[in-house]
Scaffold this active site. Structure first.
Site, PDB file in Angstrom:
ATOM      1  N   CYS A 144      41.901  51.555  -1.669  1.00  9.28           N
ATOM      2  CA  CYS A 144      41.401  52.456  -2.807  1.00  9.28           C
ATOM      3  C   CYS A 144      40.289  51.358  -3.703  1.00  9.28           C
ATOM      4  O   CYS A 144      39.350  51.655  -4.023  1.00  9.28           O
ATOM      5  CB  CYS A 144      42.201  53.072  -3.633  1.00  9.28           C
ATOM      6  SG  CYS A 144      43.140  54.542  -2.937  1.00  9.28           S
ATOM      7  N   ASP A 192      42.482  77.479 -53.667  1.00  6.66           N
ATOM      8  CA  ASP A 192      41.194  78.004 -53.906  1.00  6.66           C
ATOM      9  C   ASP A 192      41.064  79.247 -52.748  1.00  6.66           C
ATOM     10  O   ASP A 192      41.862  79.112 -51.786  1.00  6.66           O
ATOM     11  CB  ASP A 192      40.137  77.106 -53.454  1.00  6.66           C
ATOM     12  CG  ASP A 192      38.789  77.636 -53.437  1.00  6.66           C
ATOM     13  OD1 ASP A 192      38.335  78.302 -54.344  1.00  6.66           O
ATOM     14  OD2 ASP A 192      38.013  77.349 -52.580  1.00  6.66           O
ATOM     15  N   ASP A 197      38.316  73.199 -50.943  1.00  6.73           N
ATOM     16  CA  ASP A 197      37.492  72.816 -49.775  1.00  6.73           C
ATOM     17  C   ASP A 197      36.039  72.624 -50.391  1.00  6.73           C
ATOM     18  O   ASP A 197      35.325  71.715 -49.446  1.00  6.73           O
ATOM     19  CB  ASP A 197      37.328  73.962 -48.649  1.00  6.73           C
ATOM     20  CG  ASP A 197      36.703  75.036 -49.131  1.00  6.73           C
ATOM     21  OD1 ASP A 197      36.970  75.664 -50.298  1.00  6.73           O
ATOM     22  OD2 ASP A 197      35.770  75.642 -48.313  1.00  6.73           O
TER      23      ASP A 197
END
Length: 709
Positions: free
Chosen positions: A31, A428, A604
């Site tokens: 190979c 939040d 965020d």
């Protein structure tokens, strides 16, 4: 033999590029030769060298060679290949310890064999011969295997300081010197075996610690390697050119074929497809994305080709941020770490004092100089504070790696300690409790016929309006295929119109609606009104229930209008404060902290940045603004809010293990020091006891590999 050797092409001649291809199907020398010959036929390839062990082929090529051509050449031989990023990796901390560890182990085994004979009763010239053989083997091995400790101790002593390697080095040096003296004078005992055993266990403990750090880095390195090493870039003339990931720049247009990974972060400019983002979030479900939607480096394109405008490349990609966050986690210094450092700084002088007092005490009590010196050496060896120094960092590194595998990035090791103590959480609303984007009403989508859904997807995919994009994503996720439409036009403020099967179709603003909605009209048929709302994150209620079970009280703290917050509050069963400005959020956190609460802030947006920084601990979703991600201690990359209780449980388990480590180190010293000062412990036993305590601490920390479950 490489292609370079067979073709006679010098490696130094016109080398302009070097690429590494991963060839997992390469399993024999045949190979290797086949791969090298195939690549030699590609224009511009200068040399190719296969590595069977690593299953890779390194190719040196000129400017005309490109990665797709190389992959195609290998595919023609039956070998599948993928480009692999060959970036330099951080040096392994284990590697420099392996040779000293091997030398210490080899010498220790041989000296122990000789010592067994002495212990079994060998006397006279036989004992002296074995002592000399032990010295010939042991002294060079001790000098080499002890270098990591000697260099560290010498470095701090030159600066007028001390660390845990100082008593180790003194103990090893004195034990070796006394053993050499015993050998030269024909004495009864020599402690080369004990000294080598000490170094062997110490090096084993440090190698295990370094292995855990390398393993945590390896997880990040594996993620980074999964990003494509380059991309096909669409030029200004419409031509395609393979461009390495290292030179991609914002504004470039990548064409990502099905089955390829993205080499940079970007936004889809043309086409729509589904993407596997499991490398980034751990979630295996494909995620649909269409025009205007963001996609990240490392994502796998599953369905159809798309054009992507690069928005961030190199160090600015999400994968690079993961690496930076993990590096910060390994360097974080919590109060426990600082306490361990202070203890180590005080501990070394205390150990020296105890050893000196033991030596002097035995001399005053009438013991010989030799016997008093043996006791002093035993005290030095048995009290080295390695276990104390390993108690925190190993636990934090292992826990950070476990959390990362669950899609939670820890930016600071001290955050784990602070998160473990929280008993109050403020959340939040938009983008935190909710997804922060409009989602079409699933009941309305269920009521659409197949043709209506197909037309709606076709119209929505031709618009970049947020509602159109949300509708396209929702319909694509249901397996809907877009209809073929013509004469598509989009009018700002009105919507998209087209022709389908000779009928006029449109998707746009409804004439009357009490909320956010889009109207779908097909010919003279009834108008379908599709409502949109910001939905809760998946498993939000389950996550809040788990936080309550952990003894953490939750409430909403949002800058949104009262009506919007009231809807989310009813859905979650939480109380909430609406219309909160950044200063209001800070005040709320300080009031709770003033009442003795340990506050976790989850947010965020930019307006959450001050609150995230002021809270005892903070977490932000991966979709948060740059300000939010920078201010937060932890970032979760998936959509599920179950990351919150998972992170808290992981932090609490970590601190429980840290306390166990400290207790084990303290109990060990409380038991060992009196025995050593009483002369009941030889240097050999002291070496085994001290090194074993360090291994116990490291082994206990390995339990945290599943801390985030």
């Amino acid at each position: 033999m490489s292609v370079a050797a067979r073709t006679g092409v010098p490696r130094s001649e016109a080398e302009t590029g070097r690429s590494v291809l991963a060839v997992p199907g390469m399993h024999c020398a045949g190979c290797m030769g086949k791969a090298e010959r195939a690549l030699a036929s590609v224009p511009g390839v200068k040399s190719a060298r296969a590595n069977l062990t690593a299953r890779t082929v390194t190719v040196v090529h000129g400017p005309v060679a490109d990665i797709p051509a190389m992959i195609a050449a290998l595919a023609a031989t039956g070998l599948d290949a993928q480009p692999r990023e060959d970036a330099a990796e951080a040096p392994s901390a284990v590697r420099e310890l392996l040779a000293p560890l091997a030398v210490a182990a080899f010498a220790c085994m041989n000296v122990m064999l000789l010592s067994v004979s002495v212990w079994s009763g060998a006397d006279g010239s036989t004992r002296e011969l074995f002592h000399w053989l032990s010295a010939l083997i042991g002294v060079p091995a001790i000098l080499y295997a002890g270098q990591p400790f000697f260099r560290s101790a010498l470095g701090v002593l030159r600066r007028g300081r001390t660390n845990m390697d100082v008593p180790i080095s003194i103990g090893v040096t004195l034990a070796t010197g006394l053993s050499c003296y015993e050998t030269l004078t024909g004495g009864h005992d020599a402690w080369f075996d004990g000294t080598l055993m000490l170094l062997l266990f110490l090096l084993a403990g440090r190698a295990l610690d370094a292995m855990m750090r390398d393993r945590a880095r390896a997880g990040v390195a594996a993620l980074l390697r999964q990003a494509a090493s380059g991309a096909m870039v669409v030029g200004a003339d419409g031509g395609l050119c393979w461009t390495a990931a290292t030179v991609l720049e914002p504004g470039m247009m990548m064409r990502v074929a099905a089955g390829e990974r993205l080499a940079a972060d970007g936004a889809i400019a043309g086409g729509a497809s589904r993407f596997d983002q499991s490398l980034l979030t751990g979630e295996t479900a494909p995620v649909p994305a269409g025009p205007g939607q963001p996609v990240l480096a490392g994502m796998l394109n599953l369905d159809t080709p798309v054009d992507v405008v690069v928005t961030a490349a190199g160090a600015g990609t999400a994968l690079a941020e993961i690496a930076q966050a993990m590096e910060a986690a390994g360097q974080g210094r919590s109060a426990y770490v600082r306490m361990a450092d202070r203890a180590a700084r005080l501990y070394a002088p205390a150990v020296h004092t105890l050893a000196a007092l033991s030596f002097a005490g035995w001399l005053i009590a009438g013991a010989s100089f030799h016997q008093a010196l043996v006791v002093g050496i035993a005290v030095l060896i048995i009290t080295c504070p390695c276990a104390l120094g390993l108690a925190v960092p190993v636990a934090q590194v292992v826990a950070a790696g476990a959390l990362l595998r669950q899609g939670i990035m820890v930016k600071d090791g001290s955050a784990i300690e602070r998160l473990a103590r929280v008993d109050r959480v403020l959340l939040d609303k938009t983008g935190t409790l909710t997804l922060g984007r409009p989602v079409p009403d699933s009941a309305v989508l269920d009521a659409l016929s197949d043709e209506e859904a197909s037309v709606a997807l076709a119209l929505a995919s031709h618009s970049r309006h947020p509602l159109s994009q949300a509708l396209a994503l929702a319909l694509a996720a249901r397996g809907v295929r877009g209809a073929t439409i013509g004469d598509v036009r989009e009018t700002a403020g009105r919507g998209v119109t087209a022709i389908w099967r000779g009928l006029a179709v449109s998707l746009g603003r409804p004439s009357q609606s009490g909320g956010t909605a889009a109207a779908l009209a097909i010919g003279a048929g009834p108008v379908r009104l599709i409502g949109f709302a910001d939905r809760l994150r998946p498993d939000a209620r389950d996550a809040l229930a788990e936080l309550a079970a952990l003894g953490i009280e939750a409430s909403i703290l949002s800058g949104d209008a009262a009506a919007a917050v009231a809807v989310t509050a009813r859905e979650t069963g939480l109380t909430g404060q609406a219309a909160a400005l950044p200063g209001d959020k800070l005040d709320a956190i300080r009031r709770l902290q003033g009442a003795g609460r340990r506050v976790l802030m989850v947010g965020d947006g930019i307006n959450d940045g001050p609150a995230l920084a002021a809270a005892d601990a903070s977490i932000a979703p991966g979709s948060a603004s740059d300000v939010g991600r920078q201010a937060a201690d932890l970032v979760f990359t998936g959509e599920s809010l179950l990351a919150l209780p998972r992170a808290v449980r992981g932090a609490r388990r970590t601190m429980r293990v840290v306390r166990e480590n400290f207790a084990a180190a303290i109990l060990y010293n409380m038991a060992a020091v009196p025995l050593a000062m009483a002369g009941m412990v030889t240097p050999l036993v002291a070496a085994i006891a001290m090194a074993t305590s360090s291994l116990i601490v490291v082994g206990n920390s390995l339990r945290l590999a599943r801390a985030a479950k």
